[in-house]
Each structure stands twice: as C-alpha cells, then as structure tokens.
Design a protein around this motif. Structure first.
Motif: not given
Length: 202
Positions: A168-169, A161-162, A27, A157, A153, A164-166, A172
C-alpha cells in the motif's frame, strides 16, 4: 562431466538461489512469478539437451536464524527442481555467485566462456552475478522470465511491516518496475537479455 572438446561445453547455465527459503517469506506472495521454478526447469532441460553444464547456486546465511540459515532446512532447491549427477552445487554467502565460491575455477577448468543466468532475485543476486561475470570477460545471456523478484520497500520505510502495508506504500518499488529497470541496466552493457522462448525456440 562436460567434454571440453565439445563447442557446446563452452556455455554453462548458472541457476542462482532458486531455493525454498524464498517461499517461506510472506513477501513471496507478491513475487513477480511464484512459479518461476517451472521456467528455470525449462532452461535446465534445454541446457542439458545442448550439452551445456548446469551449475546450481544456493544462498546461505549461517547463524542468522532466518530462512537462509542452513539450520532452517530451507537452503535447498525448490521442490520440483532436480540436480543431475555431476552437476555442481555451490553455496554462497555474498550476493554474487563468484566471490565466496569456486565458480570461476569450475568455469575455467571446463573452458566456459559464455554463461546463461537465471534465478532469484532478478535485481539482486542474478543481476549482480551477471554484472560481475561480464566484467570477468564472460559473454552473458540473462533470461529475464526465468528470474523472479519481490517488492522492495523504500529505504526509509519502517522494518517489519506486514505485506499489505508494504504494497500500500506508494514508495514501494513493485516487481514489474524492478524487472524493467534490470533489463534496461543490463541490455547492451552487461548481457544479452532474452526470454526462455527466445533462447530455446520453444
């Protein structure tokens, strides 16, 4: 050690959790300022020039098997920051720098009434310390650009999660929004919000 007869010694700089632990996490790639230690170093230089005591605080989670576990070797100042002889180094296990340390005892013994706060994370340990310090009667200056934070997050959530997914949410909360919210929450209530340049004049 600060001279309590010197008016400059009535102010202390508290450097909170600027430690290698954060740089070990994925992160940190999305942190508001991955090089925040540079800004912190400017504040430390300023404090020493002004005769203000510098007090260093690290966060520790013994037995957690994380980067905050002392056994990891990462509970230490970020490379490039140097503690001068006689400057206290405190280790806390709570969010704020007071509850699990003798910080208030040190401040009282030195006649400190005003604090300058900086460090990692903006809205967590630095803000929490600032709020508590204000409630304890200290006049606090929160140096916002000498703090850093990471995306947060949503509470619902899924864990683990990786990055990138965090990111993209859409739920977030991103660092810029976190920092803006912290400024609004603190200014005029718990602290004077300042920048390194505004405080140091350079």
């Amino acid at each position: 050690m600060a001279d309590n007869t010197n008016p400059a010694s009535a102010t202390a700089l508290i450097v909170i959790d600027v430690q290698e632990s954060f740089r070990q996490r994925e992160s940190w790639q999305a942190a508001s300022d991955p090089e925040v230690a540079t800004q912190v170093a400017r504040l430390v230089d300023y404090a020493r020039e002004q005769g203000h005591p510098v007090i260093w605080v690290l966060h520790s989670e013994p037995g957690s098997n994380t980067v905050f576990d002392p056994e990891s070797g990462h509970v230490r100042l970020i490379d490039g920051l140097t503690r001068a002889e006689g400057e206290p180094l405190l280790t806390k296990t709570a969010h704020n720098a007071f509850t699990t340390t003798n910080l208030q005892q040190i401040l009282t013994a030195r006649g400190i009434r005003s604090l300058i706060t900086c460090g990692i994370r903006t809205e967590q340990c630095v803000e929490t310390t600032t709020r508590l310090a204000s409630d304890l009667g200290y006049d606090v200056t929160f140096v916002v650009d000498a703090t850093a934070t990471e995306p947060i997050e949503h509470r619902d959530a899924p864990a683990g999660r990786p990055l990138a997914e965090v990111l993209a949410d859409p739920r977030t909360l991103l660092p810029a929004d976190i920092i803006a919210r912290t400024e609004y929450a603190l200014a005029g209530r718990f602290a004077t919000v300042s920048t390194v340049k505004e405080l140091t004049g350079s």
